[in-house]
Motif scaffolding. Structure first.
Motif, PDB file in Angstrom:
ATOM      1  N   GLN A 164      23.272  -7.736 -12.720  1.00  0.00           N
ATOM      2  CA  GLN A 164      23.001  -6.469 -12.038  1.00  0.00           C
ATOM      3  C   GLN A 164      21.579  -6.439 -11.464  1.00  0.00           C
ATOM      4  N   VAL A 165      20.634  -7.066 -12.161  1.00  0.00           N
ATOM      5  CA  VAL A 165      19.250  -7.081 -11.674  1.00  0.00           C
ATOM      6  C   VAL A 165      19.184  -7.753 -10.303  1.00  0.00           C
ATOM      7  N   PHE A 166      19.836  -8.909 -10.173  1.00  0.00           N
ATOM      8  CA  PHE A 166      19.818  -9.606  -8.878  1.00  0.00           C
ATOM      9  C   PHE A 166      20.623  -8.828  -7.833  1.00  0.00           C
ATOM     10  N   TYR A 167      21.724  -8.223  -8.248  1.00  0.00           N
ATOM     11  CA  TYR A 167      22.576  -7.484  -7.313  1.00  0.00           C
ATOM     12  C   TYR A 167      21.886  -6.218  -6.787  1.00  0.00           C
ATOM     13  N   CYS A 168      21.160  -5.519  -7.658  1.00  0.00           N
ATOM     14  CA  CYS A 168      20.558  -4.226  -7.277  1.00  0.00           C
ATOM     15  C   CYS A 168      19.157  -4.362  -6.682  1.00  0.00           C
ATOM     16  N   LEU A 169      18.513  -5.516  -6.871  1.00  0.00           N
ATOM     17  CA  LEU A 169      17.129  -5.663  -6.407  1.00  0.00           C
ATOM     18  C   LEU A 169      16.945  -5.338  -4.914  1.00  0.00           C
ATOM     19  N   PRO A 170      17.795  -5.846  -4.008  1.00  0.00           N
ATOM     20  CA  PRO A 170      17.553  -5.551  -2.586  1.00  0.00           C
ATOM     21  C   PRO A 170      17.596  -4.069  -2.250  1.00  0.00           C
ATOM     22  N   TYR A 171      18.448  -3.302  -2.930  1.00  0.00           N
ATOM     23  CA  TYR A 171      18.536  -1.869  -2.649  1.00  0.00           C
ATOM     24  C   TYR A 171      17.241  -1.173  -3.078  1.00  0.00           C
ATOM     25  N   SER A 172      16.703  -1.582  -4.223  1.00  0.00           N
ATOM     26  CA  SER A 172      15.436  -1.013  -4.672  1.00  0.00           C
ATOM     27  C   SER A 172      14.308  -1.376  -3.713  1.00  0.00           C
ATOM     28  N   VAL A 173      14.275  -2.628  -3.257  1.00  0.00           N
ATOM     29  CA  VAL A 173      13.226  -3.059  -2.331  1.00  0.00           C
ATOM     30  C   VAL A 173      13.332  -2.306  -1.007  1.00  0.00           C
ATOM     31  N   LEU A 174      14.542  -2.168  -0.487  1.00  0.00           N
ATOM     32  CA  LEU A 174      14.733  -1.459   0.790  1.00  0.00           C
ATOM     33  C   LEU A 174      14.201  -0.029   0.718  1.00  0.00           C
ATOM     34  N   ILE A 175      14.560   0.674  -0.351  1.00  0.00           N
ATOM     35  CA  ILE A 175      14.133   2.073  -0.488  1.00  0.00           C
ATOM     36  C   ILE A 175      12.617   2.165  -0.639  1.00  0.00           C
ATOM     37  N   MET A 176      12.055   1.287  -1.476  1.00  0.00           N
ATOM     38  CA  MET A 176      10.620   1.369  -1.734  1.00  0.00           C
ATOM     39  C   MET A 176       9.793   0.914  -0.532  1.00  0.00           C
ATOM     40  N   VAL A 177      10.294  -0.038   0.252  1.00  0.00           N
ATOM     41  CA  VAL A 177       9.582  -0.442   1.474  1.00  0.00           C
ATOM     42  C   VAL A 177       9.496   0.743   2.432  1.00  0.00           C
ATOM     43  N   THR A 178      10.607   1.476   2.549  1.00  0.00           N
ATOM     44  CA  THR A 178      10.604   2.662   3.411  1.00  0.00           C
ATOM     45  C   THR A 178       9.609   3.707   2.900  1.00  0.00           C
ATOM     46  N   ALA A 179       9.585   3.924   1.574  1.00  0.00           N
ATOM     47  CA  ALA A 179       8.697   4.943   1.002  1.00  0.00           C
ATOM     48  C   ALA A 179       7.227   4.549   1.137  1.00  0.00           C
ATOM     49  N   LEU A 180       6.922   3.272   0.927  1.00  0.00           N
ATOM     50  CA  LEU A 180       5.522   2.842   0.935  1.00  0.00           C
ATOM     51  C   LEU A 180       4.999   2.567   2.346  1.00  0.00           C
ATOM     52  N   SER A 181       5.921   2.433   3.310  1.00  0.00           N
ATOM     53  CA  SER A 181       5.476   2.163   4.680  1.00  0.00           C
ATOM     54  C   SER A 181       4.815   3.382   5.312  1.00  0.00           C
ATOM     55  N   ILE A 182       5.121   4.559   4.766  1.00  0.00           N
ATOM     56  CA  ILE A 182       4.586   5.806   5.332  1.00  0.00           C
ATOM     57  C   ILE A 182       3.422   6.280   4.474  1.00  0.00           C
ATOM     58  N   ALA A 183       2.232   6.240   5.014  1.00  0.00           N
ATOM     59  CA  ALA A 183       1.056   6.708   4.267  1.00  0.00           C
ATOM     60  C   ALA A 183      -0.020   7.110   5.260  1.00  0.00           C
ATOM     61  N   ASP A 184      -0.779   8.119   4.875  1.00  0.00           N
ATOM     62  CA  ASP A 184      -1.880   8.591   5.714  1.00  0.00           C
ATOM     63  C   ASP A 184      -3.153   7.832   5.339  1.00  0.00           C
ATOM     64  N   GLY A 185      -3.634   7.004   6.274  1.00  0.00           N
ATOM     65  CA  GLY A 185      -4.809   6.188   5.994  1.00  0.00           C
ATOM     66  C   GLY A 185      -6.051   6.997   5.702  1.00  0.00           C
ATOM     67  N   ARG A 186      -6.107   8.259   6.144  1.00  0.00           N
ATOM     68  CA  ARG A 186      -7.296   9.084   5.915  1.00  0.00           C
ATOM     69  C   ARG A 186      -7.517   9.355   4.436  1.00  0.00           C
ATOM     70  N   LEU A 187      -6.423   9.469   3.668  1.00  0.00           N
ATOM     71  CA  LEU A 187      -6.562   9.707   2.228  1.00  0.00           C
ATOM     72  C   LEU A 187      -7.264   8.534   1.550  1.00  0.00           C
ATOM     73  N   TYR A 188      -6.906   7.340   1.964  1.00  0.00           N
ATOM     74  CA  TYR A 188      -7.516   6.147   1.359  1.00  0.00           C
ATOM     75  C   TYR A 188      -8.979   6.012   1.806  1.00  0.00           C
ATOM     76  N   GLU A 189      -9.255   6.372   3.055  1.00  0.00           N
ATOM     77  CA  GLU A 189     -10.638   6.306   3.548  1.00  0.00           C
ATOM     78  C   GLU A 189     -11.518   7.323   2.816  1.00  0.00           C
ATOM     79  N   ALA A 190     -10.974   8.515   2.578  1.00  0.00           N
ATOM     80  CA  ALA A 190     -11.731   9.537   1.855  1.00  0.00           C
ATOM     81  C   ALA A 190     -11.989   9.097   0.417  1.00  0.00           C
ATOM     82  N   ALA A 191     -10.959   8.521  -0.217  1.00  0.00           N
ATOM     83  CA  ALA A 191     -11.125   8.055  -1.596  1.00  0.00           C
ATOM     84  C   ALA A 191     -12.180   6.961  -1.674  1.00  0.00           C
ATOM     85  N   GLU A 192     -12.185   6.093  -0.692  1.00  0.00           N
ATOM     86  CA  GLU A 192     -13.172   5.008  -0.672  1.00  0.00           C
ATOM     87  C   GLU A 192     -14.587   5.561  -0.471  1.00  0.00           C
TER      88      GLU A 192
END
Length: 570
Positions: A164-192
């Motif tokens: 199941q780990v090998f079977y489900c891994l691509p679905y987890s990666v697909l969802i998380m790539v979509t979630a992590l691809s969207i980010a506001d760079g200003r938040l990271y610049e302010a934190a820095e």
């Protein structure tokens, strides 16, 4: 002004009203026609499954007696606990793995990202059984690395979770790539600029931004795991889970009422996961405002090196596991005679109908891709763009989203009780390729519908307003404007349906006939007969066919569609 001209001018509004009336009638018929089709292929089979769970063998209503029998039978009730345990364990392993993998793909400057992404998605192109077959070759009774289990056995919960780990891994990666691809760079610049530590930035900026993706990944992986049939069937041994229980009750013991009960119980975690995931989606807010700056990772040697190593290990394990299965399909006698042969691809020696299941799968998948795409895209247009019969469009929208909460095995059971009923005139379809095509279209309808509606929502309503002003019927606008503009999405839907129909097992295991057996079902039967190499060979054929179709899809996108969609560029 002549009398004839005056008559013509007076008649123009009347003709326009008549045209509008005809359009409205056609649109209304389309809306309710779509409702009727979706009710026939989705709602009525599920209703048949629900009804069957409250009946005895003679069809009489017996209330909750079947459910009480299920709860009071220890061997059956244990399978429910086993399924939840396996799904929970798989989810706990897969989601963190997918998160870090997606983080490496989106938040680092490591090299070879497309290659690592492709490696993570490889299991999508194969039946779930292939990972289980590969694990048997590696850790089974005659496995190359059997000793690594220090006396344990791969047949049972360990094997199911690993598969199941090998079977489900691509679905987890697909969802998380979509979630992590969207980010506001200003938040990271302010934190820095404020000197915030990287750990705190990760905890207070990155994780909150990806929390809805994490919630989706948790429930998608849990649902996939709890409802999968193929892996538990191949490598589960005597370890009972709900999916194999449903198969045993219906196919093995012919206890259709108990099979219906197991199907309904199998539906519960999937429905809960679906409802929670939808509720989480409603609370999600836009992460990118008009002033947002897209986040671009900076090169950091230590982080990039560690994440590259991580992707090498995880992606390498995926490639190695599936590579072993492909390699083993060419081995003469595993593991005693490792010379290469193509004898395992002579399916006539292992399967009564030889290569026919493979050709059945290709024909069925092609039909699902063509018919399903036409139905899905037209249906999405009817729901999204036609402004008639609002109640009908709401009903159609609900039915279009319903399959997302229904596992393939449950839908297959519903088809058994509905299309195989003696009172149903459509029972002539049972056991034919036609019923398999219908079942697969229903099973994968939701994803295609969401893709199509997303594409249609991106088209400016100005097109329809202009068409209406020019008195162009909506079907002409649909054919000349909507379809060409949405061609990339239409192609995506067709490929999605083809690949999933080619690899599905659980949705069709109850529905095939003597002349309509599919490759995925033949793999199950060859594995049951002990012909594991032939089963791996058939699964390899499916894997490379799916990859070939995906390759053609990419080629068409980069050549033909790139030319047709030039107008999108500035």
């Amino acid at each position: 002004m002549s009398a004839a001209t005056a008559t013509l001018r007076a008649g123009a509004p009347a003709r326009h009203r008549a045209t509008q009336g005809r359009e409205s009638l056609v649109a209304t018929v389309l809306v309710w026609g779509l409702c009727a089709i979706l009710a026939l292929i989705i709602a009525l089979p599920l209703w048949a499954l629900l009804s069957k769970s409250f009946q005895n063998a003679d069809g009489g209503f017996i209330g909750l007696a079947n459910y009480l029998r299920y709860v009071s039978t220890p061997t059956l009730f244990v399978s429910l606990l086993n399924s939840v345990m396996i799904a929970a364990l798989t989810t706990v392993i897969v989601v963190p793995l997918g998160f870090v993998y997606a983080y490496a793909l989106t938040r680092s400057c490591m090299r070879l990202k497309p290659l690592f992404y492709a490696l993570a998605l490889l299991p999508i192109f194969a039946p779930s059984l292939l990972s289980a077959l590969a694990l048997i070759y590696v850790f089974g009774n005659q496995g190359l690395l059997k000793g690594w289990l220090v006396g344990g056995s791969i047949y049972g919960p360990i094997g199911i979770v690993a598969g199941q780990v090998f079977y489900c891994l691509p679905y987890s990666v697909l969802i998380m790539v979509t979630a992590l691809s969207i980010a506001d760079g200003r938040l990271y610049e302010a934190a820095e600029a404020l000197g915030t530590s990287r750990a705190r930035v990760f905890r207070t900026v990155t994780l909150p931004g990806a929390r809805y993706g994490l919630i989706s990944a948790l429930f998608v992986v849990f649902t996939l795991s709890v409802t999968d049939f193929g892996i538990a069937k191949v490598i589960g041994g005597n370890f009972a889970v709900l999916a194999t229980d449903a198969y045993k009750q219906v196919v093995g013991q012919q206890d259709f009422e108990m099979g219906a009960v197991v199907g309904m119980i199998l539906l519960i975690p999937a429905v809960i996961a679906f409802l929670v995931e939808r509720a989480a989606q409603k609370r999600q807010v836009a992460l990118l405002s008009a002033r947002a700056v897209p986040f671009e990772p900076r090169r950091r040697f230590g982080r990039d090196a560690l994440l590259t190593l991580y992707c090498l290990v995880v992606g390498g394990l995926v490639l190695a596991l599936y590579g072993v299965a492909v390699w083993a399909s060419f081995i003469r006698y595993w593991p005693y005679n490792l010379s290469l042969t193509t004898a395992n691809y002579d399916f006539a020696n292992f399967e009564p109908t030889g290569w026919q299941p493979y050709f059945n799968s290709v024909v069925m998948s092609a039909a699902v891709a063509v018919i399903g795409t036409v139905l899905v895209f037209t249906g999405a247009y009817v729901v999204e763009k036609l402004k008639v019969a609002p109640i009908g469009r709401q009903v159609a929208s609900f039915l279009a989203l319903l399959p997302m909460a229904v596992p393939g095995l449950v839908l297959g059971l519903g088809y058994v009780f509905f299309f195989n009923a003696s009172w149903n005139p459509l029972n002539v379809l049972y056991g034919t390729l036609t019923i398999l095509v219908i079942n697969c279209i229903a099973h994968f309808y939701t994803t295609g519908h969401i893709t199509a509606t997303t594409a249609l929502k991106q088209i400016d309503p100005e097109f329809e307003a202009v068409s209406a002003a020019l008195k162009v019927p909506f079907w002409v606008t649909f054919r000349r404007v909507m379809v060409p503009i949405s061609m990339p999405a239409i192609l995506d839907i067709a490929v999605f349906m083809f690949v999933n129909a080619l690899t599905t097992v659980s949705a069709v295991i109850f529905l095939y006939g003597g002349d309509s057996k599919l490759a995925s079902v033949a793999i199950v039967h060859m594995d049951e007969a002990g012909a594991i190499a032939a089963a791996a060979a058939m699964a390899t054929c499916i894997l490379f066919t799916a990859i070939l179709v995906r390759g053609l899809h990419i080629l068409v996108e980069r050549t033909l569609l790139a030319r047709l969609q030039v107008w999108r560029r500035r």
